[in-house]
Write an enzyme that holds these catalytic residues in place. Structure first.
Site, short mmCIF file in Angstrom:
data_model
loop_
_atom_site.label_atom_id
_atom_site.label_comp_id
_atom_site.label_asym_id
_atom_site.label_seq_id
_atom_site.Cartn_x
_atom_site.Cartn_y
_atom_site.Cartn_z
N GLY A 43 40.72 33.76 50.45
CA GLY A 43 41.02 35.17 50.75
C GLY A 43 42.48 35.55 50.73
N GLU A 98 47.37 34.09 55.95
CA GLU A 98 45.92 34.29 56.06
C GLU A 98 45.59 35.75 55.75
OE1 GLU A 98 43.08 33.51 55.79
OE2 GLU A 98 42.08 32.85 57.62
N ASP A 102 39.89 37.73 62.70
CA ASP A 102 38.75 38.43 63.28
C ASP A 102 38.57 37.88 64.71
OD1 ASP A 102 36.44 40.05 63.22
OD2 ASP A 102 35.20 38.45 62.45
N PHE A 151 34.03 45.92 58.29
CA PHE A 151 34.10 44.84 57.32
C PHE A 151 34.78 45.37 56.06
CE2 PHE A 151 32.98 41.55 54.37
CZ PHE A 151 33.01 40.42 55.16
N VAL A 152 35.89 44.72 55.68
CA VAL A 152 36.66 45.19 54.54
C VAL A 152 36.64 44.19 53.39
CG1 VAL A 152 38.19 46.67 55.90
CG2 VAL A 152 38.81 44.29 55.56
N ASP A 158 36.52 39.05 50.42
CA ASP A 158 35.25 39.12 49.71
C ASP A 158 34.08 39.44 50.64
OD1 ASP A 158 35.40 36.46 51.00
OD2 ASP A 158 33.47 36.17 50.02
N ARG A 164 36.91 40.46 45.52
CA ARG A 164 38.27 39.98 45.79
C ARG A 164 39.28 40.63 44.85
NH1 ARG A 164 37.80 35.46 49.06
NH2 ARG A 164 36.07 34.05 48.65
P1 IMP Z 1 37.77 34.42 62.38
O1 IMP Z 1 37.69 32.93 62.41
O2 IMP Z 1 36.63 35.05 63.12
O3 IMP Z 1 39.10 34.97 62.84
O4 IMP Z 1 37.49 34.87 60.92
C1 IMP Z 1 38.42 34.86 59.96
C2 IMP Z 1 37.75 34.75 58.60
O5 IMP Z 1 36.55 35.55 58.52
C3 IMP Z 1 38.66 35.27 57.53
O6 IMP Z 1 39.44 34.25 57.00
C4 IMP Z 1 37.71 35.87 56.54
O7 IMP Z 1 37.32 34.87 55.62
C5 IMP Z 1 36.48 36.26 57.32
N1 IMP Z 1 36.46 37.72 57.62
C6 IMP Z 1 36.53 38.30 58.84
N2 IMP Z 1 36.48 39.63 58.76
C7 IMP Z 1 36.38 39.92 57.45
C8 IMP Z 1 36.31 41.17 56.70
O8 IMP Z 1 36.32 42.29 57.23
N3 IMP Z 1 36.21 41.05 55.34
C9 IMP Z 1 36.20 39.84 54.70
N4 IMP Z 1 36.28 38.67 55.35
C10 IMP Z 1 36.37 38.71 56.71
MG MG Z 2 36.65 34.63 53.59
#
Ligand code: IMP
Ligand code: MG
Length: 178
Positions: A43, A98, A102, A151-152, A158, A164
């Site tokens: 990403g 990164e 999230d 969700f973006v 992606d 992407r």
């Molecule tokens: P975390 O571990 O919950 O912080 O998630 C981070 C990962 O979730 C990112 O590296 C993304 O791959 C994926 N992710 C979280 N939110 C989104 C979104 O809105 N769009 C696309 N990928 C997301």
């Molecule tokens: Mg991802």
């Protein structure tokens, strides 16, 4: 109904301006040093390519893969390394790049993993921060944009491997069609 990129959240022009600013700030903060950008696959690749060009320093780049079990729009929170760096970061100034934070679980795991390799320093640069979704405390040094809980996709992000390559960031919407 099908999930598709819809409303533009952040335009290509806004992204370019912000990435330029981040590069300048990082350039000042790391003046006289040669940081290594640790780019989180897949990403962050688009963002990191633009960011690296905007940092007026001799940066190097390396790539690391992490996967969170689960697909679609919610992660399981279980993180593992799927691809390792190609070089040692011992004694280096590391900037983790990164796409989005999230829950914070991915970056939390990564920070702990990288710390065991004895880098001189580790900073975190993230394009998007979904502040409201945070479950794990993370110190973020450089943030492109704080965004709401939507969700973006686009600019590297992606949905099940798609979108992407969009130049802008769009909100994923459920819309009629094939
Ligand atoms: P975390 O571990 O919950 O912080 O998630 C981070 C990962 O979730 C990112 O590296 C993304 O791959 C994926 N992710 C979280 N939110 C989104 C979104 O809105 N769009 C696309 N990928 C997301
Ligand atoms: Mg991802």
């Amino acid at each position: 109904m099908a999930w598709r990129p819809g409303r533009v959240l952040i335009s290509q022009e806004e992204i370019a301006a912000r990435v330029g600013d981040l590069g300048a700030v990082i350039g000042r903060d790391y003046a006289g040093r040669a940081p290594v950008l640790v780019v989180v696959l897949k990403g962050a690749v688009s963002f990191a390519a633009d960011l690296a060009r905007a940092i007026p320093l001799p940066v190097s780049t390396d790539y690391i893969g992490v996967s969170t079990y689960g697909s679609g729009m919610r992660s399981s929170g279980v993180v593992r390394l799927s691809q390792d760096l190609s070089m040692s970061i011992e004694g280096r100034d590391v900037i983790v790049v990164e796409d989005i934070i999230d829950t914070g679980r991915t970056i939390n795991y990564l920070r702990r993993n990288l710390a065991t390799r004895h880098p001189a320093s580790v900073a975190l640069c993230v394009l998007l921060d979904k502040v409201a979704r945070r479950e794990v405390e993370v110190a973020v040094d450089y943030v492109g944009f704080a965004i709401p809980d939507e969700f973006v996709v686009g600019y590297g992000l992606d949905h099940d491997g798609l979108y992407r390559t969009l130049g802008h960031l769009a909100v994923l919407e459920d819309r009629p069609g094939s």
